[in-house]
Design a protein around this motif. Structure first.
Motif, PDB file in Angstrom:
ATOM      1  N   PRO A  69       0.501  -1.553   0.365  1.00 16.78           N
ATOM      2  CA  PRO A  69       0.421   0.072   0.199  1.00 16.78           C
ATOM      3  C   PRO A  69       1.091   1.311  -0.105  1.00 16.78           C
ATOM      4  O   PRO A  69       1.743   1.252   0.308  1.00 16.78           O
ATOM      5  N   PHE A  70       0.174   2.115  -0.017  1.00 13.94           N
ATOM      6  CA  PHE A  70       1.050   3.737  -0.418  1.00 13.94           C
ATOM      7  C   PHE A  70       1.175   3.789   0.698  1.00 13.94           C
ATOM      8  O   PHE A  70       0.221   3.687   2.068  1.00 13.94           O
ATOM      9  N   ASP A  71       2.227   4.610   1.728  1.00 14.36           N
ATOM     10  CA  ASP A  71       2.301   4.368   3.171  1.00 14.36           C
ATOM     11  C   ASP A  71       2.887   5.371   3.412  1.00 14.36           C
ATOM     12  O   ASP A  71       4.417   5.889   2.900  1.00 14.36           O
ATOM     13  N   GLY A  72       2.589   6.789   4.037  1.00 15.00           N
ATOM     14  CA  GLY A  72       3.626   8.244   4.525  1.00 15.00           C
ATOM     15  C   GLY A  72       5.074   7.481   5.060  1.00 15.00           C
ATOM     16  O   GLY A  72       5.715   8.065   4.775  1.00 15.00           O
ATOM     17  N   SER A 114       4.053   0.299  10.217  1.00 14.35           N
ATOM     18  CA  SER A 114       4.339   0.627   8.790  1.00 14.35           C
ATOM     19  C   SER A 114       3.188  -0.240   7.908  1.00 14.35           C
ATOM     20  O   SER A 114       3.949  -1.419   7.858  1.00 14.35           O
ATOM     21  N   ALA A 115       1.958  -0.772   7.764  1.00 12.13           N
ATOM     22  CA  ALA A 115       1.585  -1.158   6.568  1.00 12.13           C
ATOM     23  C   ALA A 115       2.469  -1.779   5.768  1.00 12.13           C
ATOM     24  O   ALA A 115       2.577  -2.897   5.397  1.00 12.13           O
ATOM     25  N   ALA A 116       2.882  -0.882   4.679  1.00  7.78           N
ATOM     26  CA  ALA A 116       3.867  -1.154   3.724  1.00  7.78           C
ATOM     27  C   ALA A 116       5.121  -2.286   4.048  1.00  7.78           C
ATOM     28  O   ALA A 116       5.845  -2.969   3.395  1.00  7.78           O
ATOM     29  N   LEU A 117       5.726  -1.678   5.087  1.00  7.21           N
ATOM     30  CA  LEU A 117       6.689  -2.645   5.515  1.00  7.21           C
ATOM     31  C   LEU A 117       6.287  -4.299   6.403  1.00  7.21           C
ATOM     32  O   LEU A 117       7.137  -5.090   6.211  1.00  7.21           O
ATOM     33  N   LYS A 118       5.137  -4.634   7.185  1.00  2.55           N
ATOM     34  CA  LYS A 118       4.254  -5.472   6.986  1.00  2.55           C
ATOM     35  C   LYS A 118       4.578  -6.798   6.061  1.00  2.55           C
ATOM     36  O   LYS A 118       4.756  -7.793   5.713  1.00  2.55           O
ATOM     37  N   LEU A 164       1.359 -12.143  -1.744  1.00  7.13           N
ATOM     38  CA  LEU A 164       1.810 -12.168  -0.494  1.00  7.13           C
ATOM     39  C   LEU A 164       0.729 -10.509  -0.188  1.00  7.13           C
ATOM     40  O   LEU A 164       0.421  -9.608  -1.183  1.00  7.13           O
ATOM     41  N   HIS A 165      -0.119 -10.013   0.812  1.00  6.38           N
ATOM     42  CA  HIS A 165      -0.832  -9.341   1.205  1.00  6.38           C
ATOM     43  C   HIS A 165      -1.309  -8.978   2.441  1.00  6.38           C
ATOM     44  O   HIS A 165      -1.069  -9.910   3.454  1.00  6.38           O
TER      45      HIS A 165
END
Ligand SMILES: Nc1ncnc2c1ncn2[C@@H]1O[C@H](COP(=O)(O)OP(=O)(O)OP(=O)(O)O)[C@@H](O)[C@H]1O
Ligand SMILES: [Mg+2]
Length: 302
Positions: free
Chosen positions: A246-249, A272-276, A297-298
């Motif tokens: 995802p886009f993640d600030g 962080s959602a992206a780092l997960k 993977l999501h």
């Protein structure tokens, strides 16, 4: 995690430049999709586990990996190595950042070049040399990568965009300096089409390990719609994994000059959602998991 069964490539189609399977090259069909960011985050997630990680900035025309990690670079880099003016041992620089817990995380970087060389137009000289001494330049590139692959646990090549100023022979040299291809696209459907076309043009025989779909709008229905495309993307690229980021600030790098520490050094995956998602991908990259078929993977928000 969802499993899909993808189109298997015939064995004789797979011709790779580098035998060791710990070398990955990252390409994307258009600029600014997050190729460098994903390469950096994955590399530093792996480095935090004390693996030896090597990174190579192939984007001599816009060396963002070099500027992101070093601010500015001095001394020989990939350009000088390809021109035969430096050996592998001369071009490897150590880059380190300290986590909030005080752990020093190190990677090795082959920078694009020293800044002056880029200004002096040496990149144009390389383009000319590629016309006359293609085989020699390719040999030097493969020798560098083989050296990195034997002295590191994993190596990532960050490639320039195929639609940019890099000449076709340069892309062919870059393609022969990897074992696996990783592809970064966004969720816009035409980007996957462009990626498939460029892969056919410049990287036709490389097996695809991961396809990252990056910067997906972080709202449930957008993310769900992106993940629904997994079987299609698995098939299109005959990939081992498709990873939905995802886009993640926290990944957004606003620094215009000077080195910027990776998000994975500043934040925990839980923050962080992206780092997960990238942590999951990074662990599979270092293990070189080879699932049957293709795995998506999501985030578990579906
Ligand atoms: N998942 C993400 N969430 C938020 N910002 C992101 C994400 N991925 C990348 N970015 C930001 O998008 C911008 C472009 O990313 P990046 O430089 O990694 O792209 P690139 O594909 O390597 O571009 P180039 O074509 O210039 O090499 C950067 O500011 C980066 O911080
Ligand atoms: Mg980049």
């Amino acid at each position: 995690m969802i499993f899909f069964f993808g189109k298997k490539k015939k064995k004789e189609e797979i011709v790779v430049g580098v035998d060791k399977d710990n070398v990955f090259g990252t390409m994307s069909p258009k600029g600014g999709v997050g190729k460098t960011s994903i390469t950096v985050e994955v590399a530093f997630i792996i480095a935090q586990k004390d693996y030896r990680v090597g990174l190579v900035d192939w984007d001599l025309w816009s060396p963002r990996l070099t500027s992101r990690l070093l601010g500015s670079s001095e001394g020989p880099g990939l350009l000088e190595l390809l021109l035969g003016e430096a050996d592998p041992e001369d071009v490897i620089k150590e880059v380190s950042f300290t986590t909030s817990e005080g752990k020093v995380v190190r990677v090795h970087l082959v920078a694009a070049s020293d800044k002056d060389a880029l200004v002096r137009g040496e990149v144009k000289r390389l383009a000319r040399e590629l016309e006359d001494h293609y085989d020699k330049i390719k040999e030097r590139a493969v020798a560098l990568i083989n050296y990195l692959a034997t002295t590191h646990d994993i190596v990532f090549n960050d490639y320039p965009v195929p639609s940019g100023p890099a000449p076709a022979p340069f892309h062919r040299v870059a393609a022969s300096a990897t074992h696996w291809l990783n592809i970064v696209i966004d969720a816009v459907p035409t980007t996957a089409e462009y990626a498939a076309r460029y892969v056919e043009m410049f990287y036709p025989s490389l097996p695809v390990y991961m396809v990252f779909v990056n910067m997906i709008k972080p709202v449930h229905y957008e993310y769900r719609a992106a993940v629904a495309k997994a079987p299609e993307l698995c098939k299109k690229f005959a990939a081992k994994y498709v990873v939905f980021v995802p886009f993640d600030g926290k990944l957004y790098d606003v620094k215009v000059s000077g080195a910027a520490p990776p998000a994975s050094v500043n934040y925990k995956p839980t923050e962080s959602a992206a780092l997960k998602v990238l942590r999951d991908a990074a662990m599979r990259l270092i293990r070189r998991d080879k699932p049957m078929g293709c795995v998506a993977l999501h985030l578990k928000v579906l």
